[in-house]
Design a protein around this motif. Structure first.
Motif, PDB file in Angstrom:
ATOM      1  N   THR A   1       2.031  -1.245  -2.282  1.00  0.00           N
ATOM      2  CA  THR A   1       2.308  -2.060  -3.462  1.00  0.00           C
ATOM      3  C   THR A   1       3.808  -2.287  -3.536  1.00  0.00           C
ATOM      4  OG1 THR A   1       2.484  -0.094  -4.880  1.00  0.00           O
ATOM      5  CG2 THR A   1       0.348  -1.175  -4.774  1.00  0.00           C
TER       6      THR A   1
ATOM      7  N   THR B   1      -6.409   1.586  -3.128  1.00  0.00           N
ATOM      8  CA  THR B   1      -5.204   2.280  -3.582  1.00  0.00           C
ATOM      9  C   THR B   1      -4.816   3.463  -2.708  1.00  0.00           C
ATOM     10  OG1 THR B   1      -6.387   3.828  -5.028  1.00  0.00           O
ATOM     11  CG2 THR B   1      -5.799   1.673  -5.964  1.00  0.00           C
TER      12      THR B   1
ATOM     13  N   ALA C   1      -2.005   0.981  -7.819  1.00  0.00           N
ATOM     14  CA  ALA C   1      -2.151  -0.477  -7.824  1.00  0.00           C
ATOM     15  C   ALA C   1      -2.473  -0.922  -6.394  1.00  0.00           C
ATOM     16  CB  ALA C   1      -0.857  -1.139  -8.307  1.00  0.00           C
ATOM     17  N   PRO C   2      -3.007  -2.131  -6.241  1.00  0.00           N
ATOM     18  CA  PRO C   2      -3.536  -2.965  -7.319  1.00  0.00           C
ATOM     19  C   PRO C   2      -4.871  -2.427  -7.834  1.00  0.00           C
ATOM     20  CG  PRO C   2      -3.873  -4.040  -5.194  1.00  0.00           C
ATOM     21  CD  PRO C   2      -3.079  -2.794  -4.925  1.00  0.00           C
TER      22      PRO C   2
ATOM     23  N   GLN D   1      -1.835   4.656  -4.853  1.00  0.00           N
ATOM     24  CA  GLN D   1      -0.642   3.854  -5.135  1.00  0.00           C
ATOM     25  C   GLN D   1      -0.589   3.429  -6.608  1.00  0.00           C
ATOM     26  OE1 GLN D   1       1.677   1.948  -2.649  1.00  0.00           O
ATOM     27  NE2 GLN D   1       1.305   3.827  -1.510  1.00  0.00           N
TER      28      GLN D   1
ATOM     29  N   ASN E   1      -1.069 -10.381  -4.384  1.00  0.00           N
ATOM     30  CA  ASN E   1      -1.927  -9.382  -3.759  1.00  0.00           C
ATOM     31  C   ASN E   1      -3.226 -10.021  -3.333  1.00  0.00           C
ATOM     32  OD1 ASN E   1      -3.891  -8.954  -6.094  1.00  0.00           O
ATOM     33  ND2 ASN E   1      -1.970  -8.376  -7.078  1.00  0.00           N
TER      34      ASN E   1
ATOM     35  N   PHE F   1      -4.281  -5.138  -1.164  1.00  0.00           N
ATOM     36  CA  PHE F   1      -2.909  -4.637  -1.253  1.00  0.00           C
ATOM     37  C   PHE F   1      -1.995  -5.774  -1.700  1.00  0.00           C
ATOM     38  CE2 PHE F   1      -3.916  -5.975   3.040  1.00  0.00           C
ATOM     39  CZ  PHE F   1      -2.861  -6.815   3.386  1.00  0.00           C
ATOM     40  N   ASP F   2      -0.776  -5.414  -2.082  1.00  0.00           N
ATOM     41  CA  ASP F   2       0.249  -6.403  -2.395  1.00  0.00           C
ATOM     42  C   ASP F   2       0.804  -6.968  -1.092  1.00  0.00           C
ATOM     43  OD1 ASP F   2      -0.083  -5.842  -5.059  1.00  0.00           O
ATOM     44  OD2 ASP F   2       1.794  -4.748  -5.295  1.00  0.00           O
TER      45      ASP F   2
END
Length: 372
Positions: free
Chosen positions: A242, A356, A145-146, A143, A173, A188-189
């Protein structure tokens, strides 16, 4: 031997550039000094306009913004060094996250775009600069991120106790650090952090944020509005995931509040605060049921009402700022990108595939050499 690094970070809130001076060796990361260089209001407005109208991007404006932000990042680094009485020659490298304009990991062609030209940072400061951290992880199927959870793991893990590190910036997150060292960290967000509260405060108070959450504390949560907001599909997605201004933005907020036109503005602010706290709490309950300790970092740690709601919702779990572990909450992300720059220069991976979703660990970032 310890080496000095500067971490540069500008987040979703666009309120300023954090510059953090860090000393790093193989076993220790020590925060030495930090500043926040304010984002000029005109520049902030141009960036927000660009983010708000991605379909009509003028390439000349985009290129100019990239250059101007690069100069601003360089100025922040030099101001920090001047305040700390350090010379550019004392610094091994700068780690610059840049300013995210667009992050789209879930599409046929995933991509991410950060600006703040690192060539200009390296040229102005004379210091080797590491930047463009996200794209290699995305190239490996992640992803992008984060990325900060890798630093959270290195700095805050406590064997024997499952800790959750909650970063509340524009978005929020979590990083889950398992009690058992052999288990991989995850994160994760969770959704919006300060972004919606800040947008609403700007509209109704004429200020960029609700200082200490005092306005939110004066209102009452609209339970129906909160339920509607929590029904957004993002909250039920399984990680890795994310999000950013591409999803949670002024248009999203307007659509939600239009459905409750008679809700007083203070009650909406209280509800937005509750949305951030509740979505974080729900994520922790679902994905870290054995959590024993919650540490908060990011600007949200200074919102007293938000912290109160976090403590109430998480009870009886202890909730504290990362300052209790030696890192001020507002400097954690900047410190993380200094740490990631060190990883890059040492040829070590900086991503966590368990966070990620990347296929494998990768060395993050591109190196822009300083002056010869």
């Amino acid at each position: 031997m310890p080496a000095l690094y500067v971490g540069l970070m500008s987040g979703t809130s666009l309120d300023g550039i954090d510059a953090v001076l860090v000393e790093i060796d193989e076993t220790r990361t020590a925060h030495l000094d930090a500043i926040t260089a304010p984002m000029p209001e005109a520049l902030r407005g141009e960036i927000l306009e660009l983010i708000g109208k991605p379909a009509g991007v003028d390439l000349r404006r985009l290129g100019a913004l990239d250059a101007r932000l690069g100069e601003l990042f360089a100025s922040a680094a030099l101001e920090l060094l001047s305040r700390s009485r350090r010379r550019p020659a004392d610094i091994r490298a700068i780690g610059s996250h840049g300013q995210t304009l667009w992050h789209q990991p879930d599409s046929d062609t995933p991509f991410t775009l950060q600006i703040g030209d690192p060539n200009r940072i390296a040229e102005r400061t004379g210091i080797t600069t590491v930047a463009d951290f996200r794209r290699r992880d995305m190239a490996a199927g992640g992803q992008g991120a984060p990325l900060v959870p890798a630093f959270h793991h290195a700095r805050f893990a406590s064997p024997g106790t499952t800790r959750v590190i909650v970063n509340i910036g524009g978005m929020a997150n979590i990083t889950i650090l398992p009690a058992l060292p052999e288990r991989a960290p995850t994160g994760f967000d969770t959704g919006p952090g300060n972004i919606l509260m800040d947008l609403h405060a700007l509209t109704h108070l004429g200020r960029p944020h609700d200082a200490s959450g005092a306005w939110a504390a004066s209102g009452q949560v609209d339970d129906a509005l909160l339920a509607t907001m929590l029904a957004d599909p993002y909250f039920s997605l399984q990680p890795p995931k994310t999000t950013g201004r591409e999803h949670f933005n002024a248009s999203w907020l307007q659509a939600q509040t239009d459905a409750r036109p008679h809700t007083p503005p203070a009650d909406i602010q209280a509800t937005l605060t509750e949305l951030t706290a509740r979505s974080i709490r729900d994520a922790i309950r679902q994905h870290a049921p054995d959590c024993g300790h919650i540490l908060i970092c990011g600007g949200g740690a200074h919102n007293l009402h938000l912290m109160h709601r976090m403590q109430s919702l998480a009870a009886p779990l202890p909730v504290a700022s990362t300052a209790t572990c030696g890192v001020a909450p507002e400097w954690v992300e900047g410190t993380a990108f200094a740490w990631l720059a060190d990883r890059t220069l040492r040829g070590l991976p900086g991503n966590l595939p368990s966070v990620t979703g990347a296929r494998h660990p990768v060395i993050l970032g591109t190196i822009y050499p300083g002056r010869l």
